[in-house]
Scaffold this motif. Sequence first.
Motif, mmCIF file in Angstrom:
data_model
loop_
_atom_site.group_PDB
_atom_site.id
_atom_site.type_symbol
_atom_site.label_atom_id
_atom_site.label_comp_id
_atom_site.label_asym_id
_atom_site.label_seq_id
_atom_site.Cartn_x
_atom_site.Cartn_y
_atom_site.Cartn_z
ATOM 1 N N GLY A 322 -22.389 -6.739 -4.736
ATOM 2 C CA GLY A 322 -21.651 -5.673 -5.907
ATOM 3 C C GLY A 322 -21.968 -5.917 -7.426
ATOM 4 N N ASP A 323 -21.801 -7.250 -7.653
ATOM 5 C CA ASP A 323 -22.253 -7.998 -9.112
ATOM 6 C C ASP A 323 -23.673 -7.669 -9.223
ATOM 7 N N GLY A 324 -24.775 -7.871 -8.246
ATOM 8 C CA GLY A 324 -26.328 -7.855 -8.491
ATOM 9 C C GLY A 324 -26.676 -6.391 -8.946
ATOM 10 N N VAL A 325 -25.998 -5.363 -8.519
ATOM 11 C CA VAL A 325 -26.707 -3.933 -8.730
ATOM 12 C C VAL A 325 -26.510 -3.688 -10.056
ATOM 13 N N PHE A 326 -25.855 -4.331 -11.204
ATOM 14 C CA PHE A 326 -26.051 -3.719 -12.452
ATOM 15 C C PHE A 326 -27.139 -4.503 -13.069
ATOM 16 N N LEU A 327 -28.005 -5.276 -12.428
ATOM 17 C CA LEU A 327 -29.282 -5.672 -12.934
ATOM 18 C C LEU A 327 -30.225 -4.399 -12.953
ATOM 19 N N PHE A 328 -30.020 -3.365 -12.345
ATOM 20 C CA PHE A 328 -30.782 -2.176 -12.386
ATOM 21 C C PHE A 328 -30.698 -1.286 -13.523
ATOM 22 N N VAL A 329 -29.555 -1.418 -13.997
ATOM 23 C CA VAL A 329 -29.070 -0.501 -15.132
ATOM 24 C C VAL A 329 -30.219 -0.553 -16.432
ATOM 25 N N PRO A 330 -30.447 -1.674 -16.869
ATOM 26 C CA PRO A 330 -31.293 -1.943 -18.161
ATOM 27 C C PRO A 330 -32.728 -1.130 -17.997
ATOM 28 N N ALA A 331 -33.107 -0.950 -16.787
ATOM 29 C CA ALA A 331 -34.252 -0.302 -16.542
ATOM 30 C C ALA A 331 -34.368 1.134 -16.729
ATOM 31 N N LEU A 332 -33.366 1.663 -16.793
ATOM 32 C CA LEU A 332 -33.099 3.232 -16.755
ATOM 33 C C LEU A 332 -33.764 3.675 -18.006
#
Length: 446
Positions: A322-332
Motif C-alpha cells: 500500500g505504501d510503495g504504490v505512491f512511488l509511481f506517482v512522480p513519474a506521471l
Amino acid sequence: MPSSSSASSASPASSASSAVSDSGRPVPSHLWRDRDFRRLWVGQTASQLGEQASLVVLPLFAVLTLNASAGQLGALRAVGQAPILLLSLFVGAWVDRWRTRTVMVLTDAGRALALGAAAVAGLLGGLGLPTLLVVAFTVGALSVFFDVAYHASLVRLVKRDQLVRGNSALEGSRSAAQIGGPALGGALVSALSAPIAAASSAVFFALSFLSIRRIGRREAVPEHSERPPRVWRRIHEGLRFVARDTSLRTVCLASAAFQFSFAAVMTVYLLFLPRDLHLSGTVVGLALAATGPGALLGSLLAAHLPGRFGYGAVLVSAAALGDGVFLFVPALHGSSVVTVPALLTVGFVFGTFSQLVNVTIMAVRQTVTPDGMQGRAAATISFVGGGLTPLGSLLGGFLAEAWGTRTSLLVTAAGMLLSPALMALSPLARLGRTLPAPPENPAPSA
C-alpha cells in the motif's frame, strides 16, 4: 480479561449474552440484527462523509480560490492536524470515564456548527485564510474527541470475538465515505462554491448526530472512585501500558513513521495534481475518492486474511504494497487520458492495502487492551502516531517550495516505507492466526 476496574465481569465485550438494552431486551448476538450497532454504523458513515468532504474542501478552496502557496497549504493542514498532538492524551483519559455515545453526539453537533459557520462566513465574503485556519483547528479538535470515543465504543457494544467483523463493517462505512466524500467535496468546490461545500459537510455531521443519539444501550463504563485520580496520572497509566506492550509499542512507532510521511505526501500531492498535472477540483476529488472502493475491498479482506495467513504476515505485506504504490506517482506526465486512470489505480491499491492494515491493527489493539484502558490506549497511539502529522504537513510544504513538487513527492513517498520496515523487524511480524488475550492485571484505570 479486564481487571476489577471494569464495570463488571460481564461487560458487552466479554459476555454479550448478559447485556441488555434500556428496554430490557437481550442484545442480539448477530451484529446486523443489533439496532444499536446499525445506528453506530450509520452515524459513522455519515460522520466520515462529512470529514472526508471537509478534508478536500478546505485545502482546495485555499489552493484554487485563495491561490495559497505551498507553505500556506502546509500550514493549513498542520493547523487541522495539531489537535492530535495537543489533545489526544487528555481526551483518552477523559473518554475512559465518559459514555462514548455522549462524546460522539456532542462532537458531531460541534463540527456541524463550525462548518455551518464557515458556510455563512463564505456567503458573506469573509471566508479567507484566517477563517479557514480557525475552522480547520476547531473541526480537527472535535474529530479527536469523536475518533477516540468511536474506537472505544465498539468494545462496549460487542463481544471480543466479534471485534474483527465489527471493525470490518465499520471500516467498510469509512470506505464508502472515502468514495463519496472527496468526490463530493471536489465537485462542489469546482461547480458551486466553498461555502456550499462546507454546508454539505455540516449536513452529514448533523445526520450522524441524529443516528448516534438514538443508541439506547447502557454502556459498561469503568467504575469511578469518589475521588478520581488526576488526569496526568491517568495519562501516565495509558502511556505506561502501551509502552510495556510489545505489539502496541510497535504499532505506535510504525504509525508515527507512516503518518509523518503520509502528511508530507498529501500536502505535496494536493499541489501536484492541480498545478503540475493541471487537473480540476472535480478530478482531484475523484482521484482521492479512488481510495474508497479499494478500502471497501480491504475491509472485506481484513475479515478473512489474518485468520488464514496470520496477523503479522498480513500487516507487513499489506503495508509494504500500500505504501510503495505512491512511488509511481512522480513519474506521471502527459494528458489526463493517461494520468487519471493511473491515479485511480494508485488510489485503489493504496486504499485496499492501507485499509487492510487499519482494520488488522485495530483488532490487535482492541484485543490486547482491557476495557478500562481502551480510550487511553487509542489516544496514546493517536498521540504518538498522529502527533507528527502537523510537522509532516509543514515539511511537505517546505520541500515543495525548495525542491519542486515532483522531487518532493518521490522523497516523501519513499519515507512511507519506513513503517512496514519497522513492523517487519518487530515481534508484531510474528503474530499468528490468533491474537493474545489482554493482561490479567493492567494498570489501574479508575
